[in-house]
Design an enzyme around this catalytic site. Structure first.
Site, PDB file in Angstrom:
ATOM      1  N   ASP A 120       1.032  -1.481  -0.424  1.00 16.79           N
ATOM      2  CA  ASP A 120      -0.125  -0.093  -0.024  1.00 16.79           C
ATOM      3  C   ASP A 120       1.033   1.721   0.064  1.00 16.79           C
ATOM      4  O   ASP A 120       0.794   2.458   0.503  1.00 16.79           O
ATOM      5  CB  ASP A 120      -1.204   0.089   1.596  1.00 16.79           C
ATOM      6  CG  ASP A 120      -2.192  -1.286   1.299  1.00 16.79           C
ATOM      7  OD1 ASP A 120      -1.624  -1.707   0.586  1.00 16.79           O
ATOM      8  OD2 ASP A 120      -1.727  -1.678   2.497  1.00 16.79           O
ATOM      9  N   LYS A 155       2.140   2.551  -5.200  1.00 19.99           N
ATOM     10  CA  LYS A 155       2.349   1.414  -5.823  1.00 19.99           C
ATOM     11  C   LYS A 155       1.970   1.802  -7.611  1.00 19.99           C
ATOM     12  O   LYS A 155       3.048   2.097  -8.802  1.00 19.99           O
ATOM     13  CB  LYS A 155       3.614   0.355  -6.361  1.00 19.99           C
ATOM     14  CG  LYS A 155       4.059  -0.218  -5.349  1.00 19.99           C
ATOM     15  CD  LYS A 155       4.216  -1.528  -4.695  1.00 19.99           C
ATOM     16  CE  LYS A 155       3.545  -2.389  -4.116  1.00 19.99           C
ATOM     17  NZ  LYS A 155       2.850  -1.717  -2.767  1.00 19.99           N
ATOM     18  N   GLY A 207      -3.683  -4.707  -3.700  1.00 23.05           N
ATOM     19  CA  GLY A 207      -5.259  -3.399  -4.200  1.00 23.05           C
ATOM     20  C   GLY A 207      -4.357  -2.414  -4.914  1.00 23.05           C
ATOM     21  O   GLY A 207      -3.787  -0.818  -4.218  1.00 23.05           O
ATOM     22  N   HIS A 208      -4.452  -2.292  -6.174  1.00 23.52           N
ATOM     23  CA  HIS A 208      -4.041  -1.113  -6.238  1.00 23.52           C
ATOM     24  C   HIS A 208      -5.191   0.081  -7.257  1.00 23.52           C
ATOM     25  O   HIS A 208      -5.966  -0.469  -7.457  1.00 23.52           O
ATOM     26  CB  HIS A 208      -2.860  -1.412  -8.283  1.00 23.52           C
ATOM     27  CG  HIS A 208      -1.918  -1.950  -7.553  1.00 23.52           C
ATOM     28  ND1 HIS A 208      -1.947  -2.709  -8.858  1.00 23.52           N
ATOM     29  CD2 HIS A 208      -1.061  -2.797  -6.186  1.00 23.52           C
ATOM     30  CE1 HIS A 208       0.396  -3.367  -8.064  1.00 23.52           C
ATOM     31  NE2 HIS A 208      -0.402  -2.895  -6.833  1.00 23.52           N
ATOM     32  N   THR A 209      -4.820   0.888  -6.773  1.00 21.82           N
ATOM     33  CA  THR A 209      -6.047   2.103  -6.554  1.00 21.82           C
ATOM     34  C   THR A 209      -5.235   2.803  -8.136  1.00 21.82           C
ATOM     35  O   THR A 209      -3.937   3.474  -7.631  1.00 21.82           O
ATOM     36  CB  THR A 209      -6.615   2.567  -5.936  1.00 21.82           C
ATOM     37  OG1 THR A 209      -7.643   2.123  -5.434  1.00 21.82           O
ATOM     38  CG2 THR A 209      -7.163   3.828  -6.488  1.00 21.82           C
ATOM     39  N   GLN A 216       2.667  -6.079  -2.795  1.00 19.02           N
ATOM     40  CA  GLN A 216       2.439  -6.409  -1.645  1.00 19.02           C
ATOM     41  C   GLN A 216       4.320  -5.391  -1.447  1.00 19.02           C
ATOM     42  O   GLN A 216       4.249  -4.516  -2.169  1.00 19.02           O
ATOM     43  CB  GLN A 216       2.478  -7.205  -1.257  1.00 19.02           C
ATOM     44  CG  GLN A 216       1.648  -8.091  -1.024  1.00 19.02           C
ATOM     45  CD  GLN A 216       1.220  -8.908  -2.279  1.00 19.02           C
ATOM     46  OE1 GLN A 216       2.013  -9.289  -3.229  1.00 19.02           O
ATOM     47  NE2 GLN A 216      -0.077  -8.833  -2.359  1.00 19.02           N
ATOM     48  N   THR A 275       3.937 -12.156   2.982  1.00 20.85           N
ATOM     49  CA  THR A 275       2.322 -13.197   2.436  1.00 20.85           C
ATOM     50  C   THR A 275       2.750 -13.988   1.679  1.00 20.85           C
ATOM     51  O   THR A 275       4.330 -14.721   2.611  1.00 20.85           O
ATOM     52  CB  THR A 275       2.018 -11.922   1.105  1.00 20.85           C
ATOM     53  OG1 THR A 275       1.161 -13.204   0.652  1.00 20.85           O
ATOM     54  CG2 THR A 275       3.294 -11.632   0.731  1.00 20.85           C
ATOM     55  N   THR A 329      -7.237  -1.468  -0.205  1.00 13.41           N
ATOM     56  CA  THR A 329      -8.348  -1.311  -1.176  1.00 13.41           C
ATOM     57  C   THR A 329      -9.041  -2.787  -1.625  1.00 13.41           C
ATOM     58  O   THR A 329     -10.455  -3.088  -2.819  1.00 13.41           O
ATOM     59  CB  THR A 329      -6.994  -1.361  -1.735  1.00 13.41           C
ATOM     60  OG1 THR A 329      -6.628   0.216  -1.906  1.00 13.41           O
ATOM     61  CG2 THR A 329      -7.767  -1.072  -4.020  1.00 13.41           C
ATOM     62  N   VAL A 349       2.694  13.393  -4.344  1.00 16.91           N
ATOM     63  CA  VAL A 349       1.171  15.007  -3.536  1.00 16.91           C
ATOM     64  C   VAL A 349      -0.284  14.948  -3.526  1.00 16.91           C
ATOM     65  O   VAL A 349      -0.478  15.508  -3.076  1.00 16.91           O
ATOM     66  CB  VAL A 349       2.161  16.241  -3.815  1.00 16.91           C
ATOM     67  CG1 VAL A 349       3.880  16.350  -3.740  1.00 16.91           C
ATOM     68  CG2 VAL A 349       2.015  16.185  -5.458  1.00 16.91           C
TER      69      VAL A 349
HETATM   70  P1  IMP Z   1      -1.987 -12.985   2.683  1.00 16.12           P
HETATM   71  O1  IMP Z   1      -1.137 -12.347   0.937  1.00 16.12           O
HETATM   72  O2  IMP Z   1      -3.673 -12.676   1.914  1.00 16.12           O
HETATM   73  O3  IMP Z   1      -1.623 -14.057   2.940  1.00 16.12           O
HETATM   74  O4  IMP Z   1      -1.597 -12.048   3.812  1.00 16.12           O
HETATM   75  C1  IMP Z   1      -0.833 -12.050   4.674  1.00 16.12           C
HETATM   76  C2  IMP Z   1      -0.414 -10.714   5.009  1.00 16.12           C
HETATM   77  O5  IMP Z   1      -0.120 -10.396   4.207  1.00 16.12           O
HETATM   78  C3  IMP Z   1      -1.623  -9.823   5.556  1.00 16.12           C
HETATM   79  O6  IMP Z   1      -0.783  -9.745   6.568  1.00 16.12           O
HETATM   80  C4  IMP Z   1      -2.002  -9.015   4.536  1.00 16.12           C
HETATM   81  O7  IMP Z   1      -3.161  -8.409   5.033  1.00 16.12           O
HETATM   82  C5  IMP Z   1      -1.068  -8.666   3.795  1.00 16.12           C
HETATM   83  N1  IMP Z   1      -1.165  -8.187   2.655  1.00 16.12           N
HETATM   84  C6  IMP Z   1      -1.326  -9.039   1.329  1.00 16.12           C
HETATM   85  N2  IMP Z   1      -1.239  -8.238   0.291  1.00 16.12           N
HETATM   86  C7  IMP Z   1      -1.316  -6.835   1.347  1.00 16.12           C
HETATM   87  C8  IMP Z   1      -1.416  -5.745  -0.143  1.00 16.12           C
HETATM   88  O8  IMP Z   1      -1.818  -5.546  -0.990  1.00 16.12           O
HETATM   89  N3  IMP Z   1      -1.291  -4.454   0.852  1.00 16.12           N
HETATM   90  C9  IMP Z   1      -0.676  -5.007   2.480  1.00 16.12           C
HETATM   91  N4  IMP Z   1      -0.653  -6.330   2.603  1.00 16.12           N
HETATM   92  C10 IMP Z   1      -1.107  -7.270   2.075  1.00 16.12           C
END
Ligand code: IMP
Length: 450
Positions: A12, A15, A39-41, A234, A249, A316, A434
């Site tokens: 988050d 990117k 989650g990409h916005t 991530q 992850t 997201t 910004v």
């Molecule tokens: P998983 O990827 O769903 O297995 O989650 C494992 C950990 O990675 C958890 O703490 C999630 O909240 C975190 N996580 C997975 N994808 C994202 C992401 O795109 N952004 C932020 N945290 C993520």
């Protein structure tokens, strides 16, 4: 030329905006790990696109590739493609035949394991996104995964499902003690239902000509002179090897995975630019330590609320409120080293405007010692006391005007903050975010002009 974009914190970092901006100068954008947990916005001309699987560049007409290192939920993929088409776009998305498929039983198992961990009160649940990411990578490593190529051959698909699904049923019933006959997740473990659904998905993938031999496809595109962006999902500190294990992850968001997860050589990635994306403060969704977290007292919580609201810090994918902390330089030093950043982009600098105080963590106190990078275990990281430097704050500014005018138009204190960070991690700043719109970026270096 290749450009690899890597999250330098906990995901988050924003990117998507940079991939979208620089991806416009590229011909192909490749995701090399993760799945629809990302989650990409992307905000383009006031329109907001929330993508979790389709590479961000697709919003601007760049070819998007999901590499072999990804885990793909085809239902999410089709939903996103259909949605973009409905909004008048024509995304060109290719999927590696070697990529692994997330099935309903992976998603169900993700939820069940988290529930079991939560029930035993040991506090070891990860807070996953529930998208089946971990269970799918487990099957990949366990050599019992279903790959995209398997969906194209109904006989192979059936054979694989008949091998693996009974094992999953047994895991759920005999290990986790659930009665699947009395559970609304039962269909996720039914071979015939799965076969019907996924063979149809294979047909659509084939009809739309979406599947590729990723390594071969990218080789040919590069031979034809194409420029490639590798889009990490991530962040470094939730990398399964280099992150805060086990609160991670199940893939490698760090730059080395761009080669492995797409089938290009490490020399190709290394010859290009590797840009770390940094959020000007920290956010974390899910469990695990966060030494600089703003949760010590009511004042800190109020400050976290202010930043969370201004920065829109809600997941997201899951909508969960994100935990907030001060920028942590030991984390950034680790990220810069692991991925070999050639530059960084610092986002959300506007969100810090107008705060009463501004701190940056420059190191940690641990067991009477001062350290400048992140310890290897969660237990030690949890015990770290941040050492802070307090910097001057700045007033809100006109983001669009600053983005247009350039770095020198930023408030002096913001420039000092950015120069301090660049100096501490010994990496130049390529861009400063910004505001959420792609245009609201102060660009110092365009990696494709290098
Ligand atoms: P998983 O990827 O769903 O297995 O989650 C494992 C950990 O990675 C958890 O703490 C999630 O909240 C975190 N996580 C997975 N994808 C994202 C992401 O795109 N952004 C932020 N945290 C993520």
């Amino acid at each position: 030329m290749t450009l690899t974009i890597v999250g330098s914190q906990l995901g988050d970092e924003g990117k998507g905006a940079l991939v979208d901006r620089w991806g416009g100068d590229a011909d192909v954008v490749v995701r090399y790990q993760g799945g629809d947990n990302a989650g990409h916005t992307v905000v383009e001309g006031g329109a907001e696109y929330k993508l979790s699987l389709v590479p961000s560049g697709a919003v601007r007409g760049t070819v998007g590739v999901l590499g072999n290192g990804c885990v793909v939920n085809p239902k999410t993929l089709f939903t996103e493609i259909d949605d973009l088409r409905e909004r008048g776009l024509d995304p060109d998305v290719r999927v590696a035949r070697r990529a692994h498929v997330i099935t309903p039983y992976h998603r169900a198992l993700d939820g069940i394991e988290e529930e079991v961990k939560a029930d035993d009160d040991a506090g070891d649940e990860v807070g996953t996104t529930g998208r089946g990411i971990g269970p799918t990578y487990e099957d990949k490593a366990g050599r019992r995964g279903i790959r995209i190529a398997d969906l194209l051959d109904p006989d192979v698909l059936r054979e694989k499902l008949e091998y693996v699904v009974p094992q999953k049923r047994a895991l759920v019933e005999d290990v986790y003690g659930l009665d699947l006959d009395d559970d609304d997740r039962a269909d996720a473990f039914d071979v015939d239902a799965l076969h019907e659904e996924f063979a149809a998905i294979g047909e659509r993938l084939a009809d739309e000509g979406m599947t590729v031999n990723c390594s071969d496809f990218l080789y040919r595109r590069r031979e034809a002179g194409d420029e490639i962006v590798f889009e990490g999902a991530q962040g470094t500190h939730i990398d399964v090897d280099h992150g805060n294990y086990p609160f991670v992850t199940s893939s490698n968001p760090t730059a080395g995975a761009a080669a492995v997860g797409s089938g290009v050589g490490v020399t190709t990635v290394g010859d290009g630019e590797v840009v770390g994306i940094v959020k000007a403060y920290l956010s974390r969704v899910g469990e695990g330590p966060l030494p600089t977290e703003l949760d010590g007292d009511a004042d800190e919580e109020a400050l976290a609320d202010e930043i969370r609201e201004k920065g829109g810090e809600f997941g997201t994918v899951t909508g969960r409120p994100r935990r907030i902390g001060w920028l942590d330089l030991p984390m950034l030093r680790h990220s810069a080293r692991v991925s070999g950043f050639t530059g960084v982009a610092v986002n959300h600098v506007d969100v810090l405007a107008g705060l009463d105080e501004l701190k940056v963590c420059t190191g940690y106190e641990l067991d009477g010692e001062t350290i400048d990078t992140v310890p290897t275990t969660t237990e030690r990281w949890e015990r770290c006391e941040p050492v802070y430097e307090t910097l001057d704050t700045w007033e809100p500014f006109d983001s669009a005007a600053v983005a247009e005018a350039g770095f020198d138009a930023l408030p002096e204190a913001a420039r000092e903050y950015l120069e301090f960070v660049a100096d501490e991690i010994d990496t130049p700043i390529y861009a400063v975010g910004v505001g959420p719109d792609r245009e609201e970026t102060v660009e110092l270096v365009n990696p494709f002009d290098e």
